[in-house]
Design an enzyme around this catalytic site. Sequence first.
Site, PDB file in Angstrom:
ATOM      1  N   SER A 188      24.682   4.796  45.635  1.00 40.80           N
ATOM      2  CA  SER A 188      24.606   6.004  46.466  1.00 40.80           C
ATOM      3  C   SER A 188      24.581   7.277  45.616  1.00 40.80           C
ATOM      4  CB  SER A 188      25.814   6.061  47.401  1.00 40.80           C
ATOM      5  OG  SER A 188      25.840   7.307  48.053  1.00 40.80           O
ATOM      6  N   SER A 210      25.153  10.154  47.065  1.00 39.47           N
ATOM      7  CA  SER A 210      25.909  11.149  47.836  1.00 39.47           C
ATOM      8  C   SER A 210      27.079  11.781  47.061  1.00 39.47           C
ATOM      9  CB  SER A 210      26.405  10.535  49.148  1.00 39.47           C
ATOM     10  OG  SER A 210      25.297  10.252  49.967  1.00 39.47           O
ATOM     11  N   THR A 218      26.860   5.036  56.098  1.00 41.38           N
ATOM     12  CA  THR A 218      25.465   4.638  55.931  1.00 41.38           C
ATOM     13  C   THR A 218      25.330   3.162  56.268  1.00 41.38           C
ATOM     14  OG1 THR A 218      23.574   4.767  54.427  1.00 41.38           O
ATOM     15  CG2 THR A 218      25.716   4.306  53.403  1.00 41.38           C
ATOM     16  N   LYS A 270      26.375   2.884  60.680  1.00 42.25           N
ATOM     17  CA  LYS A 270      26.134   4.079  61.516  1.00 42.25           C
ATOM     18  C   LYS A 270      26.393   3.826  63.006  1.00 42.25           C
ATOM     19  CE  LYS A 270      22.745   6.075  58.372  1.00 42.25           C
ATOM     20  NZ  LYS A 270      21.430   6.653  58.191  1.00 42.25           N
ATOM     21  N   ASN A 328      26.210   9.456  61.234  1.00 45.54           N
ATOM     22  CA  ASN A 328      26.298   9.379  59.772  1.00 45.54           C
ATOM     23  C   ASN A 328      27.358  10.324  59.220  1.00 45.54           C
ATOM     24  OD1 ASN A 328      25.047  11.884  59.958  1.00 45.54           O
ATOM     25  ND2 ASN A 328      23.706  11.521  58.210  1.00 45.54           N
ATOM     26  N   ASP A 337      20.707  13.017  60.055  1.00 50.18           N
ATOM     27  CA  ASP A 337      19.501  12.440  59.442  1.00 50.18           C
ATOM     28  C   ASP A 337      18.224  13.124  59.936  1.00 50.18           C
ATOM     29  OD1 ASP A 337      20.775  10.556  57.847  1.00 50.18           O
ATOM     30  OD2 ASP A 337      20.834   9.063  59.448  1.00 50.18           O
ATOM     31  N   GLY A 370       7.901   1.731  63.094  1.00 49.39           N
ATOM     32  CA  GLY A 370       9.217   1.116  63.227  1.00 49.39           C
ATOM     33  C   GLY A 370       9.950   1.634  64.450  1.00 49.39           C
ATOM     34  N   GLY A 427      13.521   0.769  64.935  1.00 48.59           N
ATOM     35  CA  GLY A 427      14.932   0.415  64.738  1.00 48.59           C
ATOM     36  C   GLY A 427      15.799   1.667  64.717  1.00 48.59           C
ATOM     37  N   ALA A 436      16.672   3.661  62.284  1.00 50.45           N
ATOM     38  CA  ALA A 436      16.169   4.815  61.522  1.00 50.45           C
ATOM     39  C   ALA A 436      15.196   5.637  62.369  1.00 50.45           C
ATOM     40  CB  ALA A 436      15.500   4.337  60.237  1.00 50.45           C
ATOM     41  N   GLY A 457      11.986   9.789  50.851  1.00 49.66           N
ATOM     42  CA  GLY A 457      13.106  10.375  51.570  1.00 49.66           C
ATOM     43  C   GLY A 457      14.179  11.038  50.718  1.00 49.66           C
TER      44      GLY A 457
HETATM   45  P1  ATR Z   1      16.969   0.433  60.535  1.00 54.01           P
HETATM   46  O1  ATR Z   1      18.340   0.724  61.053  1.00 54.01           O
HETATM   47  O2  ATR Z   1      16.773   0.676  59.057  1.00 54.01           O
HETATM   48  O3  ATR Z   1      15.884   1.070  61.352  1.00 54.01           O
HETATM   49  P2  ATR Z   1      16.469  -2.030  61.914  1.00 54.01           P
HETATM   50  O4  ATR Z   1      17.105  -1.462  63.130  1.00 54.01           O
HETATM   51  O5  ATR Z   1      16.760  -3.445  61.518  1.00 54.01           O
HETATM   52  O6  ATR Z   1      16.826  -1.161  60.650  1.00 54.01           O
HETATM   53  O7  ATR Z   1      14.886  -1.835  62.067  1.00 54.01           O
HETATM   54  C1  ATR Z   1      13.989  -2.259  61.081  1.00 54.01           C
HETATM   55  C2  ATR Z   1      12.579  -1.867  61.507  1.00 54.01           C
HETATM   56  O8  ATR Z   1      11.650  -2.290  60.501  1.00 54.01           O
HETATM   57  C3  ATR Z   1      12.116  -2.504  62.805  1.00 54.01           C
HETATM   58  O9  ATR Z   1      11.253  -1.617  63.472  1.00 54.01           O
HETATM   59  C4  ATR Z   1      11.364  -3.747  62.295  1.00 54.01           C
HETATM   60  O10 ATR Z   1      10.406  -4.251  63.194  1.00 54.01           O
HETATM   61  P3  ATR Z   1      10.853  -5.273  64.367  1.00 54.01           P
HETATM   62  O11 ATR Z   1      11.545  -4.441  65.402  1.00 54.01           O
HETATM   63  O12 ATR Z   1       9.594  -5.886  64.852  1.00 54.01           O
HETATM   64  O13 ATR Z   1      11.773  -6.273  63.713  1.00 54.01           O
HETATM   65  C5  ATR Z   1      10.681  -3.157  61.100  1.00 54.01           C
HETATM   66  N1  ATR Z   1      10.238  -4.171  60.138  1.00 54.01           N
HETATM   67  C6  ATR Z   1      11.019  -4.891  59.297  1.00 54.01           C
HETATM   68  N2  ATR Z   1      10.264  -5.711  58.537  1.00 54.01           N
HETATM   69  C7  ATR Z   1       8.962  -5.517  58.900  1.00 54.01           C
HETATM   70  C8  ATR Z   1       7.698  -6.030  58.476  1.00 54.01           C
HETATM   71  N3  ATR Z   1       7.620  -6.966  57.507  1.00 54.01           N
HETATM   72  N4  ATR Z   1       6.581  -5.560  59.070  1.00 54.01           N
HETATM   73  C9  ATR Z   1       6.642  -4.632  60.047  1.00 54.01           C
HETATM   74  N5  ATR Z   1       7.808  -4.084  60.485  1.00 54.01           N
HETATM   75  C10 ATR Z   1       8.952  -4.516  59.934  1.00 54.01           C
END
Ligand code: ATR
Length: 277
Positions: free
Chosen positions: A17, A19, A64, A68, A89, A105, A130, A132, A134, A242
């Site tokens: 980290s 930070s 982190t 979170k 965070n 963030d 994505g 998730g 983030a 980032g």
């Molecule tokens: P974070 O908190 O970092 O966002 P997360 O909630 O596990 O972590 O989300 C990870 C993201 O990366 C998700 O959108 C995931 O897609 P899925 O929802 O389909 O799982 C995406 N991701 C991870 N590996 C991937 C890959 N090889 N190709 C495309 N998307 C991927």
Amino acid sequence: MTVPDQYAVFGDPIKHSKSPRIHKIFAEQTGQVLEYKAQEVPAKQFSEAVAVFFANGGKGLNCTIPLKELAWAYADVKTERAGMAKAVNTLALQPEGSLLGDNTDGIGLVTDLISNHGVTLVGSSVLILGAGGASRGIIAPLLEKSVQTLVIANRTIDKAINLAAEFQHQGAITGCGFNDLKGQQFDLIINATSTSLTGQLPPLPEALLSKNGVCYDLAYSNEPTVFVKWGEDNLALKSLDGLGMLVEQAAEAFFIWRGIRPKTRPVIELLNAERKL
Ligand code: ATR
């Protein structure tokens, strides 16, 4: 001798980290007397570690990966942006003893884009890769900057559609799969998947980035990430990672705790110079 106010970042892993370094520079720059440490805290020890930290005089905490969401659940009160992000965070001890949870963030990203890189968000078309945690944290701050359209594309399409639906009242936002992106173009593409960490890239169609478009990877690393390279290959005006967001979110946390805004530019320049060594 008075003991300096105590701050820390909890995470797992946490060894690398930046930070503690960033907050040390902020404290020196602003003349604030404080200590900031990194502590490895596995998810299952989170509640106990937070309780011990604040019982021993801790004033504020950053959380982190993977903590979170746990910090969000732990906070006594939450800011609106933390509530929407469903992730915290930054925890700040309030004068009456409660713990305020915030999420810096998204504002960190938006500040880095606008103030440090001169990116215009108003009226722009933005794609987030994505769906998730983030992604969730950056949606509301982007919509607040009056982007024209915000598209969330995800491997698991339902997650993108459901996430977009949650923010529908805040602006023009839709969710889709990567295949649905064919024929579309965006001024700003943000990689919020975890793929950079594994050196992979989501499947992206040709000509996805507008002329003079910008790419931004929420992840950062000493070497350009796969997505930063993708941006360069696709002639992005800027293809960023980032690191700036990391420093800006830290500055916002520092402000919450100390009521004073540190200068971020010199810190970003220093960290950037170091990784080029
Ligand atoms: P974070 O908190 O970092 O966002 P997360 O909630 O596990 O972590 O989300 C990870 C993201 O990366 C998700 O959108 C995931 O897609 P899925 O929802 O389909 O799982 C995406 N991701 C991870 N590996 C991937 C890959 N090889 N190709 C495309 N998307 C991927």
